[in-house]
Design a protein around this motif. Structure first.
Motif, PDB file in Angstrom:
ATOM      1  N   ASN A 164       0.835  -1.211   0.000  1.00 49.80           N
ATOM      2  CA  ASN A 164       0.000   0.000   0.000  1.00 49.80           C
ATOM      3  C   ASN A 164       0.867   1.257   0.000  1.00 49.80           C
ATOM      4  O   ASN A 164       0.605   2.202  -0.754  1.00 49.80           O
ATOM      5  N   ARG A 167       2.172   1.669  -3.439  1.00 48.66           N
ATOM      6  CA  ARG A 167       1.155   1.960  -4.438  1.00 48.66           C
ATOM      7  C   ARG A 167       0.546   3.351  -4.295  1.00 48.66           C
ATOM      8  O   ARG A 167       0.142   3.958  -5.278  1.00 48.66           O
ATOM      9  N   TYR A 168       0.478   3.859  -3.061  1.00 48.61           N
ATOM     10  CA  TYR A 168      -0.171   5.169  -2.883  1.00 48.61           C
ATOM     11  C   TYR A 168       0.814   6.327  -2.765  1.00 48.61           C
ATOM     12  O   TYR A 168       0.415   7.481  -2.832  1.00 48.61           O
ATOM     13  N   ASP A 193       5.075   6.371   5.382  1.00 53.97           N
ATOM     14  CA  ASP A 193       5.338   6.792   4.002  1.00 53.97           C
ATOM     15  C   ASP A 193       5.172   8.291   3.866  1.00 53.97           C
ATOM     16  O   ASP A 193       4.574   8.943   4.718  1.00 53.97           O
ATOM     17  N   ILE A 198      -4.264  10.396   4.363  1.00 53.69           N
ATOM     18  CA  ILE A 198      -5.670   9.987   4.271  1.00 53.69           C
ATOM     19  C   ILE A 198      -6.484  10.900   5.185  1.00 53.69           C
ATOM     20  O   ILE A 198      -6.125  11.078   6.356  1.00 53.69           O
ATOM     21  N   LEU A 206     -11.220   2.199   6.929  1.00 54.65           N
ATOM     22  CA  LEU A 206     -10.217   1.640   6.011  1.00 54.65           C
ATOM     23  C   LEU A 206     -10.151   0.123   5.989  1.00 54.65           C
ATOM     24  O   LEU A 206      -9.853  -0.468   4.964  1.00 54.65           O
ATOM     25  N   TYR A 211     -13.588  -1.120   1.069  1.00 56.15           N
ATOM     26  CA  TYR A 211     -13.599   0.336   1.276  1.00 56.15           C
ATOM     27  C   TYR A 211     -12.328   0.934   0.675  1.00 56.15           C
ATOM     28  O   TYR A 211     -11.214   0.497   0.961  1.00 56.15           O
ATOM     29  N   ARG A 212     -12.497   1.924  -0.195  1.00 63.98           N
ATOM     30  CA  ARG A 212     -11.342   2.603  -0.786  1.00 63.98           C
ATOM     31  C   ARG A 212     -11.573   4.097  -0.745  1.00 63.98           C
ATOM     32  O   ARG A 212     -12.697   4.554  -0.957  1.00 63.98           O
ATOM     33  N   VAL A 213     -10.499   4.840  -0.519  1.00 68.22           N
ATOM     34  CA  VAL A 213     -10.619   6.296  -0.522  1.00 68.22           C
ATOM     35  C   VAL A 213     -10.691   6.769  -1.972  1.00 68.22           C
ATOM     36  O   VAL A 213     -11.523   7.583  -2.344  1.00 68.22           O
ATOM     37  N   SER A 218      -6.745   2.923  -6.605  1.00 63.10           N
ATOM     38  CA  SER A 218      -6.631   1.556  -6.117  1.00 63.10           C
ATOM     39  C   SER A 218      -6.620   0.569  -7.282  1.00 63.10           C
ATOM     40  O   SER A 218      -5.784  -0.325  -7.361  1.00 63.10           O
ATOM     41  N   GLY A 223      -5.235  -2.877  -6.875  1.00 58.16           N
ATOM     42  CA  GLY A 223      -5.813  -3.092  -5.540  1.00 58.16           C
ATOM     43  C   GLY A 223      -7.141  -3.839  -5.601  1.00 58.16           C
ATOM     44  O   GLY A 223      -7.883  -3.717  -6.567  1.00 58.16           O
ATOM     45  N   THR A 224      -7.414  -4.622  -4.556  1.00 59.87           N
ATOM     46  CA  THR A 224      -8.690  -5.341  -4.493  1.00 59.87           C
ATOM     47  C   THR A 224      -9.627  -4.715  -3.456  1.00 59.87           C
ATOM     48  O   THR A 224     -10.791  -5.069  -3.392  1.00 59.87           O
ATOM     49  N   GLY A 225      -9.100  -3.823  -2.630  1.00 60.37           N
ATOM     50  CA  GLY A 225      -9.921  -3.261  -1.549  1.00 60.37           C
ATOM     51  C   GLY A 225     -10.023  -4.205  -0.362  1.00 60.37           C
ATOM     52  O   GLY A 225     -10.789  -3.964   0.569  1.00 60.37           O
ATOM     53  N   GLY A 227      -7.008  -5.604   1.134  1.00 64.23           N
ATOM     54  CA  GLY A 227      -5.714  -5.700   1.811  1.00 64.23           C
ATOM     55  C   GLY A 227      -5.768  -5.406   3.307  1.00 64.23           C
ATOM     56  O   GLY A 227      -5.306  -6.200   4.125  1.00 64.23           O
ATOM     57  N   LEU A 228      -6.356  -4.280   3.665  1.00 64.97           N
ATOM     58  CA  LEU A 228      -6.359  -3.902   5.083  1.00 64.97           C
ATOM     59  C   LEU A 228      -7.308  -4.768   5.902  1.00 64.97           C
ATOM     60  O   LEU A 228      -7.091  -4.973   7.096  1.00 64.97           O
ATOM     61  N   PHE A 254       1.087   3.166   9.231  1.00 68.62           N
ATOM     62  CA  PHE A 254       0.264   2.042   9.689  1.00 68.62           C
ATOM     63  C   PHE A 254       1.077   1.245  10.705  1.00 68.62           C
ATOM     64  O   PHE A 254       2.295   1.092  10.546  1.00 68.62           O
TER      65      PHE A 254
HETATM   66  P1  ADP Z   1      -6.645  -1.459  -1.849  1.00 65.08           P
HETATM   67  O1  ADP Z   1      -6.543  -2.775  -2.534  1.00 65.08           O
HETATM   68  O2  ADP Z   1      -7.662  -0.549  -2.470  1.00 65.08           O
HETATM   69  O3  ADP Z   1      -5.327  -0.800  -1.646  1.00 65.08           O
HETATM   70  P2  ADP Z   1      -6.715  -1.760   1.055  1.00 65.08           P
HETATM   71  O4  ADP Z   1      -7.716  -2.431   1.933  1.00 65.08           O
HETATM   72  O5  ADP Z   1      -5.323  -2.251   1.135  1.00 65.08           O
HETATM   73  O6  ADP Z   1      -7.297  -1.817  -0.408  1.00 65.08           O
HETATM   74  O7  ADP Z   1      -6.720  -0.195   1.416  1.00 65.08           O
HETATM   75  C1  ADP Z   1      -7.953   0.496   1.489  1.00 65.08           C
HETATM   76  C2  ADP Z   1      -7.776   1.940   1.050  1.00 65.08           C
HETATM   77  O8  ADP Z   1      -6.976   2.654   2.010  1.00 65.08           O
HETATM   78  C3  ADP Z   1      -7.044   2.126  -0.254  1.00 65.08           C
HETATM   79  O9  ADP Z   1      -7.923   2.005  -1.367  1.00 65.08           O
HETATM   80  C4  ADP Z   1      -6.483   3.531  -0.130  1.00 65.08           C
HETATM   81  O10 ADP Z   1      -7.472   4.470  -0.504  1.00 65.08           O
HETATM   82  C5  ADP Z   1      -6.227   3.666   1.360  1.00 65.08           C
HETATM   83  N1  ADP Z   1      -4.802   3.477   1.712  1.00 65.08           N
HETATM   84  C6  ADP Z   1      -4.234   2.334   2.200  1.00 65.08           C
HETATM   85  N2  ADP Z   1      -2.925   2.519   2.459  1.00 65.08           N
HETATM   86  C7  ADP Z   1      -2.637   3.799   2.132  1.00 65.08           C
HETATM   87  C8  ADP Z   1      -1.436   4.607   2.183  1.00 65.08           C
HETATM   88  N3  ADP Z   1      -0.270   4.119   2.648  1.00 65.08           N
HETATM   89  N4  ADP Z   1      -1.540   5.902   1.788  1.00 65.08           N
HETATM   90  C9  ADP Z   1      -2.707   6.409   1.337  1.00 65.08           C
HETATM   91  N5  ADP Z   1      -3.862   5.704   1.262  1.00 65.08           N
HETATM   92  C10 ADP Z   1      -3.843   4.421   1.656  1.00 65.08           C
END
Ligand code: ADP
Length: 269
Positions: A164, A167-168, A193, A198, A206, A211-213, A218, A223-225, A227-228, A254
Motif C-alpha cells: 500500500n 502503491r499510494y 510513508d 488519508i 479503512l 472500502y477505498r478512498v 486503487s 488493488g482489491t480493496g 488488503g487492510l 500504519f
Molecule cells: P486497496 O486494494 O484498495 O489498496 P486496502 O484495503 O489495502 O485496499 O486499502 C484500502 C484503502 O486505504 C485504499 O484504497 C487507499 O485508498 C487507502 N490506503 C491504504 N494505504 C494507504 C497509504 N499508505 N496511503 C494512502 N492511502 C492508503
C-alpha cells in the motif's frame, strides 16, 4: 427497529418463573445487510474485468488485427484475468482467516528477517510500477527481537502494508518500515510513508472490505480493496490490532501491534 422480546414461562419445581429471551432484530438485520452488500461488492468487482475481457474477445473475433495489435490486446486481456485472480486469492485468504482457529505460539521469527523479506519485495514492486523508484529503507531505529505466530500470515500482513505504501506514494517518495517494542511491552511493526495521507473521516472505515478512498487509484495499481481487511484479521488472530495515523499532504503510518506473549528479546532455543 425495536428488538423483539419473546417471553417464556417456565416452572422449575412448580414455582413460576419468567425467562426473557431477547433477540436483537437490529443486529440480525445489520448482519443480513452486510452479507448482501458483500455479495453485491464481490459481484461488481468480478463483473468489471469480466466485461472488459469479453469485450476484447469479441473485438478479436470480429476484426482483422495486425500481429502487434493482437499482442497488445492479449496483454490487456491477461491484465484483466490477473485482476480476477488477485481478487479471488484475496477472498480465499480472508475466508480462510475467518474460518480457522487462532494460530498457536507457532514458530519464532526474527524481526530483522521479516523486515528484510518485505523490504526486498517492496523494492521489486516499486521498480515494476514507479517511474522513479521509492526510497525504501528500514528505519535506523528498528529493533531486533523475535515474534511468534503464523509466519506466512505475519509476512502477508506486513507485505500488504508495504505494498500500500508503495502503491499510494508517488515514485521517489520515502517508505520507512521498522519494528519496535513500545512502552507497554507490545511489539509494533510500523510503515511510514511520505505519500498523500488519508483524510480523518476515512480512517475508521479503512479496514472494511472493499472500502477505498480513491477507487481509481486503487484499481490502477491492482488493488482489491481487501488488503487492510486481511491485515486486520491477521493482527486480531494473533491477539493484536492495526492502527493508522495520517496527515493529509504529509504521509501515513500504519502499525500492527502484537501482545507481549508473542514477543521475546532473547534468542529462541
Ligand atoms: P486497496 O486494494 O484498495 O489498496 P486496502 O484495503 O489495502 O485496499 O486499502 C484500502 C484503502 O486505504 C485504499 O484504497 C487507499 O485508498 C487507502 N490506503 C491504504 N494505504 C494507504 C497509504 N499508505 N496511503 C494512502 N492511502 C492508503
Amino acid at each position: 427497529s425495536q428488538p423483539t422480546k419473546i417471553s417464556l414461562q417456565i416452572h422449575p419445581y412448580g414455582k413460576k418463573r419468567k425467562l426473557m429471551i431477547t433477540r436483537d432484530v437490529t443486529a440480525v438485520q445489520l448482519a443480513e445487510t452486510m452479507r448482501r452488500d458483500f455479495v453485491a461488492n464481490v459481484s461488481h468487482e468480478i463483473r468489471t474485468p469480466l466485461t472488459v475481457l469479453s469485450g476484447f474477445v469479441e473485438t478479436m473475433q470480429s476484426l482483422e488485427l495486425s500481429e502487434e495489435e493482437r499482442q497488445q490486446y492479449l496483454g490487456l486481456m491477461s491484465q484483466q484475468a490477473h485482476r480476477m485472480q488477485t481478487l479471488v486469492n484475496d477472498l480465499l485468504t480472508l475466508s480462510r482467516l475467518e474460518g480457522s482457529p487462532a494460530p498457536g505460539p507457532g514458530e519464532w521469527t526474527g524481526t530483522q528477517e521479516l523486515l528484510e523479506h518485505v523490504v526486498q519485495e517492496a523494492r521489486g514492486l516499486s521498480q515494476a510500477i514507479a517511474s522513479t523508484p521509492h526510497r525504501i529503507e528500514p528505519s535506523a531505529n528498528s529493533a531486533s527481537f523475535w515474534v511468534s505466530g503464523a509466519k506466512t500470515e505475519l509476512i502477508s500482513a506486513m507485505s500488504n502494508l508495504m505494498s500500500n505504501a508503495v502503491r499510494y506514494t508517488p515514485g521517489g517518495g520515502r517508505i520507512e518500515p521498522g519494528w519496535r517494542i513500545n512502552d507497554e511491552g507490545l511489539a509494533e511493526f510500523y510503515v511510514s510513508d511520505s505519500g498523500p495521507g488519508i483524510a480523518a473521516e476515512h480512517l475508521p472505515r479503512l479496514t472494511e472490505r472493499f472500502y477505498r478512498v480513491d477507487r481509481s487509484r486503487s484499481r490502477e495499481t491492482g488493488g482489491t480493496g481487501l488488503g487492510l481487511a486481511i491485515v486486520k484479521h491477521v493482527a486480531q488472530r494473533h491477539g493484536g490490532r492495526i492502527d493508522v495515523q495520517s496527515t493529509v499532504g504529509q504521509g501515513t503510518t500504519f502499525t500492527i501491534t502484537l501482545p507481549p506473549t508473542r514477543v521475546r528479546t532473547t534468542a529462541p532455543d
